[in-house]
Motif scaffolding. Structure first.
Motif, mmCIF file in Angstrom:
data_model
loop_
_atom_site.group_PDB
_atom_site.id
_atom_site.type_symbol
_atom_site.label_atom_id
_atom_site.label_comp_id
_atom_site.label_asym_id
_atom_site.label_seq_id
_atom_site.Cartn_x
_atom_site.Cartn_y
_atom_site.Cartn_z
ATOM 1 N N CYS A 1 0.854 -1.169 0.000
ATOM 2 C CA CYS A 1 0.000 0.000 0.000
ATOM 3 C C CYS A 1 0.901 1.233 0.000
ATOM 4 N N ALA A 2 0.465 2.276 -0.687
ATOM 5 C CA ALA A 2 1.246 3.504 -0.735
ATOM 6 C C ALA A 2 0.328 4.718 -0.678
ATOM 7 N N ALA A 3 0.863 5.797 -0.143
ATOM 8 C CA ALA A 3 0.120 7.057 -0.035
ATOM 9 C C ALA A 3 0.984 8.184 -0.567
ATOM 10 N N VAL A 4 0.377 9.025 -1.366
ATOM 11 C CA VAL A 4 1.135 10.135 -1.950
ATOM 12 C C VAL A 4 0.223 11.346 -2.090
ATOM 13 N N LEU A 5 0.789 12.505 -1.954
ATOM 14 C CA LEU A 5 0.019 13.717 -2.187
ATOM 15 C C LEU A 5 -0.183 13.902 -3.688
ATOM 16 N N ALA A 6 -1.307 14.477 -4.049
ATOM 17 C CA ALA A 6 -1.654 14.648 -5.461
ATOM 18 C C ALA A 6 -0.535 15.379 -6.197
ATOM 19 N N GLY A 7 -0.196 14.843 -7.361
ATOM 20 C CA GLY A 7 0.826 15.476 -8.179
ATOM 21 C C GLY A 7 2.247 15.048 -7.882
ATOM 22 N N ARG A 8 2.442 14.317 -6.812
ATOM 23 C CA ARG A 8 3.787 13.865 -6.450
ATOM 24 C C ARG A 8 4.018 12.458 -7.005
ATOM 25 N N SER A 9 5.286 12.076 -7.046
ATOM 26 C CA SER A 9 5.609 10.730 -7.513
ATOM 27 C C SER A 9 5.428 9.745 -6.367
ATOM 28 N N TRP A 10 5.124 8.501 -6.725
ATOM 29 C CA TRP A 10 4.942 7.479 -5.710
ATOM 30 C C TRP A 10 6.216 7.273 -4.889
ATOM 31 N N SER A 11 7.357 7.486 -5.483
ATOM 32 C CA SER A 11 8.609 7.290 -4.757
ATOM 33 C C SER A 11 8.766 8.283 -3.609
ATOM 34 N N SER A 12 8.025 9.364 -3.633
ATOM 35 C CA SER A 12 8.112 10.361 -2.573
ATOM 36 C C SER A 12 7.114 10.104 -1.450
ATOM 37 N N GLY A 13 6.292 9.069 -1.623
ATOM 38 C CA GLY A 13 5.225 8.840 -0.668
ATOM 39 C C GLY A 13 5.586 7.893 0.463
ATOM 40 N N SER A 14 4.575 7.495 1.202
ATOM 41 C CA SER A 14 4.723 6.553 2.301
ATOM 42 C C SER A 14 4.326 5.168 1.831
ATOM 43 N N TRP A 15 5.022 4.157 2.344
ATOM 44 C CA TRP A 15 4.789 2.781 1.923
ATOM 45 C C TRP A 15 4.614 1.877 3.142
ATOM 46 N N GLY A 16 3.767 0.870 2.978
ATOM 47 C CA GLY A 16 3.642 -0.135 4.010
ATOM 48 C C GLY A 16 4.685 -1.230 3.852
ATOM 49 N N GLN A 17 4.627 -2.205 4.749
ATOM 50 C CA GLN A 17 5.600 -3.294 4.750
ATOM 51 C C GLN A 17 5.224 -4.429 3.800
ATOM 52 N N GLY A 18 3.982 -4.440 3.374
ATOM 53 C CA GLY A 18 3.555 -5.451 2.410
ATOM 54 C C GLY A 18 2.845 -6.625 3.052
ATOM 55 N N THR A 19 2.016 -7.281 2.265
ATOM 56 C CA THR A 19 1.325 -8.496 2.685
ATOM 57 C C THR A 19 1.392 -9.504 1.549
ATOM 58 N N GLN A 20 1.694 -10.741 1.891
ATOM 59 C CA GLN A 20 1.901 -11.782 0.879
ATOM 60 C C GLN A 20 0.574 -12.346 0.392
ATOM 61 N N VAL A 21 0.430 -12.421 -0.908
ATOM 62 C CA VAL A 21 -0.704 -13.095 -1.533
ATOM 63 C C VAL A 21 -0.152 -14.224 -2.387
#
Length: 120
Positions: free
Chosen positions: A96-116
């Protein structure tokens, strides 16, 4: 910045369904564009879906269109990924990732992930 925690991953047979959740803590969740990405073993992380701050606009990768639905509940600070008709090639760690509008995903916040894991 927000802190993100994914849940809902697991093992499922092909054709089955799972719903992933991403709970956010921190300020102003409703101002963030939210997204789901995934990374399979030996492959680069790839975009899955995103949703605008108010849920009014969603985007999905061609590989999941018609099968995955992204949604959000700003009152609960949570974004979801409903996955249906799962295929073995959907096996990956989902982030999961969160980013402010107009920014790149690399500048946002990321979770640790969940395995599927999707078995044939």
């Amino acid at each position: 910045q927000v802190q993100l925690v994914e849940s809902g991953g697991g093992l499922v047979q092909a054709g089955g369904s799972l719903r992933l959740s991403c709970a956010a803590s921190g300020r102003s969740f409703s101002t963030y564009t939210m997204g789901w990405f995934r990374q399979a073993p030996g492959k680069e992380r790839e975009f899955v879906a995103s949703i605008s701050w108010n849920g009014g606009r969603t985007v999905a990768a061609d590989s999941v269109k018609g099968r995955f639905i992204i949604s959000r509940d700003n009152a609960k600070n949570t974004v979801y990924l409903q996955m249906s008709t799962l295929k073995p090639e959907d096996t990956a760690v989902y982030y999961c990732a969160a980013v402010l509008a107009g920014r790149s995903w690399s500048s946002g916040s990321w979770g640790q992930g969940t395995q599927v894991t999707v078995s044939p």
